[in-house]
Design a protein around this motif. Structure first.
Motif, PDB file in Angstrom:
ATOM      1  N   ALA A  29       0.171  -1.541   0.194  1.00 57.82           N
ATOM      2  CA  ALA A  29       0.077  -0.125   0.050  1.00 57.82           C
ATOM      3  C   ALA A  29       1.057   1.560  -0.266  1.00 57.82           C
ATOM      4  O   ALA A  29       0.510   2.508   0.505  1.00 57.82           O
ATOM      5  CB  ALA A  29      -1.039  -0.242   1.221  1.00 57.82           C
ATOM      6  N   CYS A  30       2.020   1.306  -0.474  1.00 52.63           N
ATOM      7  CA  CYS A  30       3.044   2.770  -0.924  1.00 52.63           C
ATOM      8  C   CYS A  30       2.601   3.382  -1.655  1.00 52.63           C
ATOM      9  O   CYS A  30       1.066   3.135  -2.554  1.00 52.63           O
ATOM     10  CB  CYS A  30       4.528   2.246  -0.893  1.00 52.63           C
ATOM     11  SG  CYS A  30       4.615   1.581  -2.673  1.00 52.63           S
ATOM     12  N   GLU A  31       3.333   4.585  -1.805  1.00 53.81           N
ATOM     13  CA  GLU A  31       2.493   5.350  -2.649  1.00 53.81           C
ATOM     14  C   GLU A  31       2.695   4.714  -4.617  1.00 53.81           C
ATOM     15  O   GLU A  31       3.779   4.157  -4.073  1.00 53.81           O
ATOM     16  CB  GLU A  31       3.759   6.952  -2.728  1.00 53.81           C
ATOM     17  CG  GLU A  31       2.902   7.482  -1.206  1.00 53.81           C
ATOM     18  CD  GLU A  31       1.663   8.166  -1.176  1.00 53.81           C
ATOM     19  OE1 GLU A  31       1.545   8.720  -2.972  1.00 53.81           O
ATOM     20  OE2 GLU A  31       1.256   8.173  -0.745  1.00 53.81           O
ATOM     21  N   ARG A  68       2.487  -4.232   8.230  1.00 51.53           N
ATOM     22  CA  ARG A  68       3.693  -3.483   9.123  1.00 51.53           C
ATOM     23  C   ARG A  68       4.999  -3.816   6.959  1.00 51.53           C
ATOM     24  O   ARG A  68       4.884  -4.963   6.200  1.00 51.53           O
ATOM     25  CB  ARG A  68       4.932  -4.527   9.573  1.00 51.53           C
ATOM     26  CG  ARG A  68       6.223  -3.799   9.923  1.00 51.53           C
ATOM     27  CD  ARG A  68       6.447  -4.681  10.532  1.00 51.53           C
ATOM     28  NE  ARG A  68       6.804  -6.164  10.158  1.00 51.53           N
ATOM     29  CZ  ARG A  68       7.559  -6.318   9.761  1.00 51.53           C
ATOM     30  NH1 ARG A  68       8.329  -6.089   9.154  1.00 51.53           N
ATOM     31  NH2 ARG A  68       7.633  -7.971   9.126  1.00 51.53           N
ATOM     32  N   GLY A  69       5.303  -2.308   7.211  1.00 50.81           N
ATOM     33  CA  GLY A  69       4.980  -2.225   6.120  1.00 50.81           C
ATOM     34  C   GLY A  69       4.980  -1.933   4.642  1.00 50.81           C
ATOM     35  O   GLY A  69       5.160  -2.497   3.239  1.00 50.81           O
ATOM     36  N   GLY A  70       3.453  -1.636   5.020  1.00 47.59           N
ATOM     37  CA  GLY A  70       2.418  -1.652   4.155  1.00 47.59           C
ATOM     38  C   GLY A  70       2.639  -2.857   3.318  1.00 47.59           C
ATOM     39  O   GLY A  70       1.413  -2.787   2.587  1.00 47.59           O
ATOM     40  N   ARG A  71       2.509  -4.252   3.421  1.00 48.18           N
ATOM     41  CA  ARG A  71       2.556  -5.045   2.869  1.00 48.18           C
ATOM     42  C   ARG A  71       0.238  -5.451   3.347  1.00 48.18           C
ATOM     43  O   ARG A  71      -0.159  -5.594   4.697  1.00 48.18           O
ATOM     44  CB  ARG A  71       3.035  -6.454   3.563  1.00 48.18           C
ATOM     45  CG  ARG A  71       4.619  -6.078   3.841  1.00 48.18           C
ATOM     46  CD  ARG A  71       5.107  -7.126   4.823  1.00 48.18           C
ATOM     47  NE  ARG A  71       6.344  -7.598   4.170  1.00 48.18           N
ATOM     48  CZ  ARG A  71       7.656  -7.082   4.237  1.00 48.18           C
ATOM     49  NH1 ARG A  71       7.175  -5.630   4.852  1.00 48.18           N
ATOM     50  NH2 ARG A  71       8.466  -8.086   4.286  1.00 48.18           N
ATOM     51  N   VAL A  72       0.152  -6.088   2.350  1.00 47.99           N
ATOM     52  CA  VAL A  72      -1.673  -5.960   1.921  1.00 47.99           C
ATOM     53  C   VAL A  72      -1.533  -7.435   1.774  1.00 47.99           C
ATOM     54  O   VAL A  72      -1.071  -8.439   1.013  1.00 47.99           O
ATOM     55  CB  VAL A  72      -2.288  -5.752   0.776  1.00 47.99           C
ATOM     56  CG1 VAL A  72      -3.562  -5.555   0.781  1.00 47.99           C
ATOM     57  CG2 VAL A  72      -1.649  -3.555   0.420  1.00 47.99           C
ATOM     58  N   GLY A 106      16.731  -6.355  10.052  1.00 46.12           N
ATOM     59  CA  GLY A 106      15.402  -6.469  10.043  1.00 46.12           C
ATOM     60  C   GLY A 106      15.809  -7.536  11.064  1.00 46.12           C
ATOM     61  O   GLY A 106      15.936  -7.646  12.379  1.00 46.12           O
ATOM     62  N   GLU A 107      15.248  -9.273  10.559  1.00 49.09           N
ATOM     63  CA  GLU A 107      14.822  -9.984  10.932  1.00 49.09           C
ATOM     64  C   GLU A 107      15.441 -11.274   9.798  1.00 49.09           C
ATOM     65  O   GLU A 107      15.203 -11.088   8.547  1.00 49.09           O
ATOM     66  CB  GLU A 107      13.282 -10.407  11.406  1.00 49.09           C
ATOM     67  CG  GLU A 107      12.919 -11.588  12.138  1.00 49.09           C
ATOM     68  CD  GLU A 107      11.209 -11.904  11.368  1.00 49.09           C
ATOM     69  OE1 GLU A 107      11.082 -10.913  11.494  1.00 49.09           O
ATOM     70  OE2 GLU A 107      11.449 -13.164  12.386  1.00 49.09           O
ATOM     71  N   MET A 108      16.001 -12.188  11.321  1.00 47.58           N
ATOM     72  CA  MET A 108      17.227 -13.392   9.493  1.00 47.58           C
ATOM     73  C   MET A 108      16.606 -14.617  10.313  1.00 47.58           C
ATOM     74  O   MET A 108      16.979 -15.001  11.794  1.00 47.58           O
ATOM     75  CB  MET A 108      18.639 -13.076   9.244  1.00 47.58           C
ATOM     76  CG  MET A 108      19.321 -12.282  10.710  1.00 47.58           C
ATOM     77  SD  MET A 108      21.259 -13.071  10.635  1.00 47.58           S
ATOM     78  CE  MET A 108      21.063 -15.004   9.844  1.00 47.58           C
ATOM     79  N   THR A 167      10.858  -8.687  -1.398  1.00 48.73           N
ATOM     80  CA  THR A 167       9.641  -8.694  -0.671  1.00 48.73           C
ATOM     81  C   THR A 167       7.973  -7.661  -0.632  1.00 48.73           C
ATOM     82  O   THR A 167       9.178  -6.943  -0.393  1.00 48.73           O
ATOM     83  CB  THR A 167      10.034  -9.754   0.649  1.00 48.73           C
ATOM     84  OG1 THR A 167      10.706  -8.601   1.337  1.00 48.73           O
ATOM     85  CG2 THR A 167      10.766 -11.211   0.157  1.00 48.73           C
ATOM     86  N   GLY A 168       7.516  -8.264   0.141  1.00 50.37           N
ATOM     87  CA  GLY A 168       6.726  -6.993   0.422  1.00 50.37           C
ATOM     88  C   GLY A 168       5.235  -6.483  -0.623  1.00 50.37           C
ATOM     89  O   GLY A 168       5.038  -5.711  -0.334  1.00 50.37           O
ATOM     90  N   GLY A 169       5.220  -7.746  -1.757  1.00 48.95           N
ATOM     91  CA  GLY A 169       4.091  -7.494  -1.833  1.00 48.95           C
ATOM     92  C   GLY A 169       4.378  -7.692  -3.754  1.00 48.95           C
ATOM     93  O   GLY A 169       3.563  -6.605  -4.653  1.00 48.95           O
ATOM     94  N   PHE A 170       5.745  -6.695  -3.766  1.00 46.61           N
ATOM     95  CA  PHE A 170       5.457  -6.179  -5.570  1.00 46.61           C
ATOM     96  C   PHE A 170       6.129  -6.972  -6.271  1.00 46.61           C
ATOM     97  O   PHE A 170       5.300  -6.508  -7.163  1.00 46.61           O
ATOM     98  CB  PHE A 170       7.205  -5.347  -4.957  1.00 46.61           C
ATOM     99  CG  PHE A 170       7.342  -4.403  -4.103  1.00 46.61           C
ATOM    100  CD1 PHE A 170       6.592  -2.662  -4.178  1.00 46.61           C
ATOM    101  CD2 PHE A 170       7.764  -4.193  -2.970  1.00 46.61           C
ATOM    102  CE1 PHE A 170       6.352  -2.707  -3.011  1.00 46.61           C
ATOM    103  CE2 PHE A 170       7.707  -3.610  -1.047  1.00 46.61           C
ATOM    104  CZ  PHE A 170       7.347  -2.734  -1.960  1.00 46.61           C
TER     105      PHE A 170
END
Ligand SMILES: Cc1cc2nc3c(=O)[nH]c(=O)nc-3n(C[C@H](O)[C@H](O)[C@H](O)COP(=O)(O)OP(=O)(O)OC[C@H]3O[C@@H](n4cnc5c(N)ncnc54)[C@H](O)[C@@H]3O)c2cc1C
Length: 426
Positions: free
Chosen positions: A40-42, A84-88, A225-227, A383-386
């Protein structure tokens, strides 16, 4: 599915061919079964998350934006939520609901779906109206059946997780039709590391750490972040993103990786913190005096790496030893020896060269009536829905463009008299 639904929206006869027994097998496993369907980013921020050929996506992203994608799914009964991070994600938390929404769109648009149908070849013919140039005429299935169509959209995906059906057939179709396919590599993929002790850390997830990767003295990746440790090396969000960013260094292994276990503290602050812990645990052995600093699985490994005698009392640990231990916590070392393969890669880097595709329509510049969309193209994102947004945007644009071209039929191989078999628009 997105391409077919849009191709059929102006009433053209559209056939969707899928070799699996059901649609959307890969979507089913996305986002750990929850499907991170977009971000959901710009809309202009989408480009920053695309790793290759960002500019090629300009028309596609603005033709069908991430907000339009959310609207599309909502209009087909899928309630979404942003994390978080705009992930839909679907509110239900089930990727199957995303597939259901797409199936509803296909049904409403009147798309004919054929499952268990493996396309073997994309066919071309020539027509005077097209200046004698080859033009798409249909497809041949693996059982030999020929289906005629005025336009064909190749949306066969990449070659990662091939058990979902993405076996790279689209690259072959493209090559056979004269298209260049750039080098294919696994991306968003875990790393194998050299250190034998990673096996002891298997399953350990580290949150709020910084990962740094170096090529010689140059830092080629750094993020927070996380790993996750695995039996062969490392994985998790930071590592997958790193693999996308450093893909060009794949041939230059080994690469040095460092984990900053305490990124919020400087070496000096960390030294003071260790000293405080040692004062609270005066008579304990070193291996027991650092328990508050790390998850228990990590303690034997980091203690061994420190070179400090684990049985030594903490009040006997020297200042130099303590400071070098603080430095170790800021740069816990690993050696990346290779990327894992396509079978574990979220995405394929490389694909049909975008130089031969019209970015405003997704149509081939070499074969009129041939369109491409999704991962089969030389496009990959973080990653992130892109990556799904790339598939939705290019799919929608390819479908709409093919449909518009059919409104304007002067450039098709129209002389159908004498052709046998069923005929489709797209
Ligand atoms: C484990 C995993 C998790 C992921 N999670 C996310 C996520 O949460 N968010 C995100 O944005 N992206 C995610 N991705 C990436 C995303 O799934 C892909 O980029 C996206 O599915 C690509 O869409 P596509 O339509 O191009 O190809 P695909 O989804 O691969 O679809 C291609 C279809 O074509 C069919 N096909 C192939 N060849 C033929 C043939 N010859 N004849 C007939 N049919 C054929 C296949 O069976 C398949 O159904 C994930 C990927 C993986 C592997």
């Amino acid at each position: 599915m997105m391409a077919a639904a849009h191709a059929a929206s102006s009433g053209h006869k559209v056939l969707l061919l899928e070799k699996n027994e059901k649609l959307g097998k890969k979507i089913y496993i996305t986002g750990k079964g929850r499907c991170n369907l977009t971000n959901a980013c710009e809309t202009e921020d989408l480009f920053r998350h695309v790793l290759r050929n960002q500019k090629f996506l300009y028309s596609a992203f603005y033709h069908f934006t991430n907000l339009q994608a959310i609207g599309f799914f909502e209009s087909h009964g899928l309630a979404t939520k942003t994390e978080r991070g705009g992930r839909v994600f679907p509110v239900s938390g089930h990727s199957s609901d995303v597939i259901r929404a797409l199936q509803q769109a296909l049904q409403q648009a009147g798309v004919e779906v054929r499952l268990h149908t493996n396309v073997q070849e994309v066919l071309t013919g020539t027509a005077k109206a097209c200046g004698g140039e080859p033009h798409v005429t249909g497809v041949r299935l693996s059982d030999g059946t020929i289906l005629h169509a005025d336009a064909v959209i190749i949306a066969t995906g990449g070659c990662s997780y091939c058990s979902t059906g993405s076996t790279g057939d689209g690259y072959r179709f493209a090559r056979e039709l004269g298209h260049a396919v750039t080098e294919l590599r696994p991306s968003l993929v875990p790393f194998e590391t050299a250190e034998p002790w990673v096996k002891d850390l298997q399953g350990l997830s580290l949150k709020n750490v910084t990962v740094r990767i170096r090529h010689g003295s140059k830092t080629i990746y750094e993020d927070f972040g996380e790993m996750l440790f695995t039996h062969f090396g490392v994985s998790g969000p930071l590592v997958l993103s790193a693999s996308g960013r450093i893909n060009d260094y794949m041939e230059q292994m080994p690469l040095q990786m460092e984990i900053d276990l305490k990124p919020a503290l400087s070496v000096e602050q960390l030294d003071k913190r260790i000293l405080r812990d040692f004062e609270d645990n005066r008579n304990r052995q070193f291996k027991n005096g650092v328990q508050k600093l790390f998850p228990s699985k990590l303690i034997p490994v980091i203690v061994a790496l420190s070179g400090i005698d684990p049985e030594k009392k903490v009040n006997e640990v020297t200042k130099e030893e303590r400071q070098s231990f603080a430095k170790l916590m800021k740069a816990f070392p690993l050696t990346v020896i290779q990327f894992r393969g396509f079978q574990e890669a979220v995405i394929t880097r490389g694909g049909v060269s975008v130089k031969e595709i019209n970015p405003s329509t997704m149509e081939s510049r070499l074969v009129p009536g041939l369109y491409f969309s999704g991962e089969v193209l030389d496009l990959d994102a973080l990653t992130g829905g892109f990556n799904l947004q790339v598939a939705w945007s290019t799919g929608c644009l390819a479908g709409t463009s093919a449909s518009q071209k059919l409104e304007n039929p002067h450039c098709f191989v129209q002389n159908r008299s004498g052709r046998n078999g069923k005929e489709y628009g797209i």
